[in-house]
Design a protein around this motif. Structure first.
Motif, short mmCIF file in Angstrom:
data_model
loop_
_atom_site.label_atom_id
_atom_site.label_comp_id
_atom_site.label_asym_id
_atom_site.label_seq_id
_atom_site.Cartn_x
_atom_site.Cartn_y
_atom_site.Cartn_z
N VAL A 218 0.84 -1.21 0.00
CA VAL A 218 0.00 0.00 0.00
C VAL A 218 0.87 1.26 0.00
O VAL A 218 1.66 1.48 0.91
CB VAL A 218 -1.04 0.05 1.15
CG1 VAL A 218 -2.22 -0.86 0.84
CG2 VAL A 218 -0.47 -0.27 2.51
N ALA B 255 -0.59 4.38 -1.34
CA ALA B 255 -1.52 5.38 -1.89
C ALA B 255 -1.73 6.61 -1.01
O ALA B 255 -2.51 7.49 -1.34
CB ALA B 255 -2.87 4.72 -2.18
N GLY B 256 -1.01 6.69 0.11
CA GLY B 256 -1.19 7.84 1.01
C GLY B 256 -0.63 9.12 0.41
O GLY B 256 0.25 9.08 -0.45
N GLY C 203 0.90 11.51 2.22
CA GLY C 203 2.11 11.94 2.90
C GLY C 203 2.01 13.37 3.40
O GLY C 203 2.94 14.16 3.25
N GLU C 204 0.88 13.69 4.00
CA GLU C 204 0.65 15.08 4.44
C GLU C 204 1.68 15.54 5.47
O GLU C 204 2.13 16.68 5.43
CB GLU C 204 -0.77 15.24 4.98
CG GLU C 204 -1.72 15.58 3.84
CD GLU C 204 -3.18 15.44 4.20
OE1 GLU C 204 -3.50 15.28 5.39
OE2 GLU C 204 -3.98 15.48 3.25
N ARG C 205 2.06 14.64 6.38
CA ARG C 205 3.02 15.05 7.41
C ARG C 205 4.43 15.21 6.86
O ARG C 205 5.26 15.91 7.43
CB ARG C 205 2.99 14.05 8.58
CG ARG C 205 1.71 14.16 9.40
CD ARG C 205 1.51 13.00 10.33
NE ARG C 205 1.18 11.76 9.62
CZ ARG C 205 0.92 10.61 10.20
NH1 ARG C 205 1.00 10.51 11.51
NH2 ARG C 205 0.61 9.55 9.48
N LYS D 3 4.01 10.62 -0.75
CA LYS D 3 5.17 10.08 0.00
C LYS D 3 5.89 8.96 -0.74
O LYS D 3 7.13 8.90 -0.72
CB LYS D 3 4.67 9.58 1.36
CG LYS D 3 5.73 9.02 2.27
CD LYS D 3 5.36 9.15 3.73
CE LYS D 3 4.27 8.21 4.17
NZ LYS D 3 3.91 8.42 5.61
N GLY E 298 -7.59 4.37 -2.15
CA GLY E 298 -8.77 5.14 -1.76
C GLY E 298 -8.42 6.22 -0.75
O GLY E 298 -7.24 6.53 -0.54
N SER F 271 -7.67 1.58 0.68
CA SER F 271 -6.58 1.20 -0.22
C SER F 271 -6.31 -0.30 -0.14
O SER F 271 -6.09 -0.96 -1.16
CB SER F 271 -5.30 1.99 0.11
OG SER F 271 -5.51 3.36 -0.17
N LYS G 226 8.47 3.52 10.15
CA LYS G 226 7.59 4.10 9.14
C LYS G 226 8.01 5.55 8.88
O LYS G 226 8.09 6.35 9.81
CB LYS G 226 6.13 4.06 9.62
CG LYS G 226 5.16 4.61 8.59
CD LYS G 226 3.76 4.06 8.80
CE LYS G 226 3.09 4.64 10.02
NZ LYS G 226 2.45 5.94 9.77
N1 CTP Z 1 -1.95 4.54 2.69
C1 CTP Z 1 -2.67 4.20 1.56
N2 CTP Z 1 -3.85 4.86 1.28
C2 CTP Z 1 -4.27 5.85 2.08
C3 CTP Z 1 -3.55 6.20 3.25
C4 CTP Z 1 -2.36 5.51 3.53
O1 CTP Z 1 -2.28 3.30 0.81
N3 CTP Z 1 -5.40 6.50 1.75
C5 CTP Z 1 -0.67 3.86 2.95
C6 CTP Z 1 0.51 4.83 2.86
O2 CTP Z 1 0.91 4.97 1.50
C7 CTP Z 1 1.55 4.18 3.74
C8 CTP Z 1 0.70 3.41 4.76
O3 CTP Z 1 -0.64 3.34 4.26
O4 CTP Z 1 2.38 3.29 3.03
C9 CTP Z 1 0.72 4.06 6.13
O5 CTP Z 1 0.13 5.36 6.06
P1 CTP Z 1 0.82 6.70 6.55
O6 CTP Z 1 2.18 6.45 7.05
O7 CTP Z 1 -0.18 7.42 7.39
O8 CTP Z 1 1.03 7.48 5.15
P2 CTP Z 1 0.25 8.72 4.59
O9 CTP Z 1 -1.21 8.59 4.87
O10 CTP Z 1 0.69 8.87 3.17
O11 CTP Z 1 0.88 9.92 5.43
P3 CTP Z 1 0.08 11.09 6.19
O12 CTP Z 1 -0.81 10.39 7.18
O13 CTP Z 1 1.16 11.94 6.80
O14 CTP Z 1 -0.69 11.82 5.11
#
Ligand code: CTP
Ligand code: MG
Length: 221
Positions: free
Chosen positions: A8, A10-11, A13-15, A22, A80, A86, A207
């Motif tokens: 997975v 699809a995040g 990477g807001e932080r 990301k 998603g 996702s 992570k």
């Molecule tokens: N992930 C995903 N789909 C999402 C949210 C997260 O596939 N809608 C995945 C991220 O790509 C990551 C994993 O789940 O590999 C863990 O999520 P996290 O570390 O929170 O990544 P992000 O959501 O991208 O970062 P942030 O919360 O800072 O936006």
């Protein structure tokens, strides 16, 4: 036993706060996604892989897999709004005859064959799932919004859990057929009545959340 992996990625990477998602942040020469993709593709325990990319980034993800010569990537699907969505999208691309599904966060680039072996082993001993974890080392406090300590929480029996998480495919599908959202897959399997075992994790499964994490992980390349 056929073992499928869902990566997975699809995040947003807001932080981390970059322009690109990301998974496409630079880790050394390549996008971060390259490291876990190559490692899972090379892992002898894994038969096939589904990559879950940020919506609109499926093409760059496929091109990356081709460039790296990843032979096990079956499909790349769009993720998603939440991690749960996702994983569900990835699971829809796993064939019905898969026996085991391993789910891994692309944000944890340093996945190893050793930890994959450790999470797969309990599945042939009657467990529905197995997840890597490390005992929590620090003292834990529950804290109010203004910083006031409300209580000290015993860390007895508390583990911080990581991915890759491995499940019998049927147990994972049953869990994801139900409503609910969680930050890891095991929570949904537990809620559906599945038996999940914690095995030894790895500090290198850190992570990547912030820029400091990205720098730390880059120093391990
Ligand atoms: N992930 C995903 N789909 C999402 C949210 C997260 O596939 N809608 C995945 C991220 O790509 C990551 C994993 O789940 O590999 C863990 O999520 P996290 O570390 O929170 O990544 P992000 O959501 O991208 O970062 P942030 O919360 O800072 O936006
Ligand atoms: Mg997130």
């Amino acid at each position: 036993m056929s073992v499928w992996a869902i990566l997975v990625a699809a995040g947003r990477g807001e932080r981390l706060g970059l322009e690109q998602p990301k998974a496409f942040a630079k880790l050394g020469e390549d996008p971060l996604l390259a490291e876990p993709l190559r490692r899972l593709d090379e892992c002898e325990w894994i038969d096939a892989l589904v990559v879950v990319a940020p919506p609109g980034w499926e093409e760059p993800a496929i091109l990356l897999a081709e460039e790296l010569g990843c032979a096990k990537v079956s499909e790349c699907v769009a993720g998603g709004a939440t991690r749960t969505d996702s994983v569900r999208a990835g699971l829809a691309a796993v064939p019905e005859d898969a026996l085991v599904v391993l789910v891994h966060d692309a944000a944890r680039p340093f996945v190893s064959d050793e930890v994959v072996g450790r999470v797969l082993a309990p599945l042939s001993e009657g467990w529905d799932g197995a997840i890597p974890g490390l005992p929590v080392p620090d003292t834990l406090k529950r804290v109010d919004g203004d910083g006031a300590v409300r209580e000290t929480v015993s860390r007895d029996g508390l583990w911080a859990v990581q991915t890759p998480q491995a499940f019998l495919a049927d147990a994972l599908r049953r869990a994801y057929a139900r409503a609910g959202d969680a930050t890891d897959c095991a929570a949904l399997v537990e809620a559906a009545g599945g038996r999940v075992k914690v095995v030894e994790g790895d500090p290198r499964l850190l992570k990547v959340t912030t820029t400091a994490d990205l720098e730390r992980v880059a120093s391990w390349l």
